[in-house]
Structure formats: C-alpha cells, structure tokens
Design a protein around this motif. Structure first.
Motif, mmCIF file in Angstrom:
data_model
loop_
_atom_site.group_PDB
_atom_site.id
_atom_site.type_symbol
_atom_site.label_atom_id
_atom_site.label_comp_id
_atom_site.label_asym_id
_atom_site.label_seq_id
_atom_site.Cartn_x
_atom_site.Cartn_y
_atom_site.Cartn_z
ATOM 1 N N LYS A 164 -45.725 -0.066 110.257
ATOM 2 C CA LYS A 164 -46.472 1.110 110.704
ATOM 3 C C LYS A 164 -45.529 2.003 111.491
ATOM 4 O O LYS A 164 -44.788 1.545 112.359
ATOM 5 N N VAL A 165 -45.561 3.291 111.166
ATOM 6 C CA VAL A 165 -44.736 4.259 111.876
ATOM 7 C C VAL A 165 -45.655 5.343 112.427
ATOM 8 O O VAL A 165 -46.676 5.674 111.821
ATOM 9 N N ALA A 166 -45.289 5.870 113.582
ATOM 10 C CA ALA A 166 -46.058 6.954 114.197
ATOM 11 C C ALA A 166 -45.143 8.146 114.431
ATOM 12 O O ALA A 166 -43.996 7.987 114.848
ATOM 13 N N MET B 205 -41.984 9.148 104.370
ATOM 14 C CA MET B 205 -42.841 8.826 103.231
ATOM 15 C C MET B 205 -41.985 8.500 102.010
ATOM 16 O O MET B 205 -42.235 7.528 101.302
ATOM 17 N N ASN B 206 -40.968 9.291 101.775
ATOM 18 C CA ASN B 206 -40.102 9.076 100.612
ATOM 19 C C ASN B 206 -39.219 7.836 100.742
ATOM 20 O O ASN B 206 -38.758 7.302 99.742
ATOM 21 N N PHE C 105 -42.307 2.107 105.013
ATOM 22 C CA PHE C 105 -43.537 1.850 105.760
ATOM 23 C C PHE C 105 -44.751 1.854 104.839
ATOM 24 O O PHE C 105 -44.743 2.479 103.785
ATOM 25 N N SER C 106 -45.801 1.164 105.279
ATOM 26 C CA SER C 106 -47.050 1.137 104.516
ATOM 27 C C SER C 106 -48.137 1.958 105.209
ATOM 28 O O SER C 106 -49.197 2.177 104.629
ATOM 29 N N PRO D 127 -46.981 3.447 97.649
ATOM 30 C CA PRO D 127 -48.292 3.575 98.298
ATOM 31 C C PRO D 127 -48.175 3.482 99.818
ATOM 32 O O PRO D 127 -47.429 2.662 100.349
ATOM 33 N N MET D 128 -48.902 4.355 100.494
ATOM 34 C CA MET D 128 -48.860 4.405 101.955
ATOM 35 C C MET D 128 -50.166 5.022 102.450
ATOM 36 O O MET D 128 -50.699 5.922 101.812
#
Length: 96
Positions: A8-10, A26-27, A31-32, A60-61
């Motif tokens: 998880k990234v914020a 995202m690319n 991370f999911s 997928p994310m």
C-alpha cells in the motif's frame, strides 16, 4: 497496530508533483493499493479517478481518495509513526 500492508502506498498532496508521482507509481506495478490524500478532498477524488483510467495498461490496483485513517496499515520507514508522517506532510504543504 494491526497488520501492515507493504503493498500500500499513500500520496499526500495531489498537486502537479503528487499526481505525476502517482501515475509513475501506478505504472511501476510495485503496489496493489494507492491512497491519495489532499486538503481538498474533491481534488484527491478527481486525481484518483484520472489515474485509474490508466489501469487497463498497468497491473491491477485499487486507487482511491482517502484520509489518514486509510493509511494506518501502510508500511512506514523504520522509526516513523503516523503522527510524525502527518506533521512532516503538513509542514511541507505550508511551503511556497
């Protein structure tokens, strides 16, 4: 604290740099789950929707706008706490 989610990234701050960083993350496929946080909740929601449009070309994310409560289970740098993370992001958002 419960389980930690290392995938998880914020992103705190959804301006030009934050949104470009989210697109790159995202690319990357690292991370999911991605949580976007901004003082302007509508801005974070719009950026989350915009970045999500690129998902057909990436892994997928789950991308969504959230709050600090949503990132309580995200992995952090050793020795950091959520309150330290919040105070640091608040200080950086005050700079011009």
């Amino acid at each position: 604290m419960g389980n930690v989610n290392p995938r998880k990234v914020a992103m705190i701050g959804c301006g030009f740099v934050g949104s470009a960083s989210c697109f790159a993350l995202m690319n990357s496929g690292l991370f999911s789950e991605m949580v976007l946080i901004d003082a302007n909740q509508a801005k974070a929601e719009g950026e989350a929707m915009d970045i999500s449009h690129g998902l057909p070309f990436a892994r997928p994310m789950n991308i969504y706008a959230g709050t600090y409560d949503d990132i309580a289970d995200a992995a952090m740098r050793p020795g950091w706490t959520l309150s330290k993370r919040i105070s640091r992001s608040s200080a950086s958002s005050c700079r011009n």
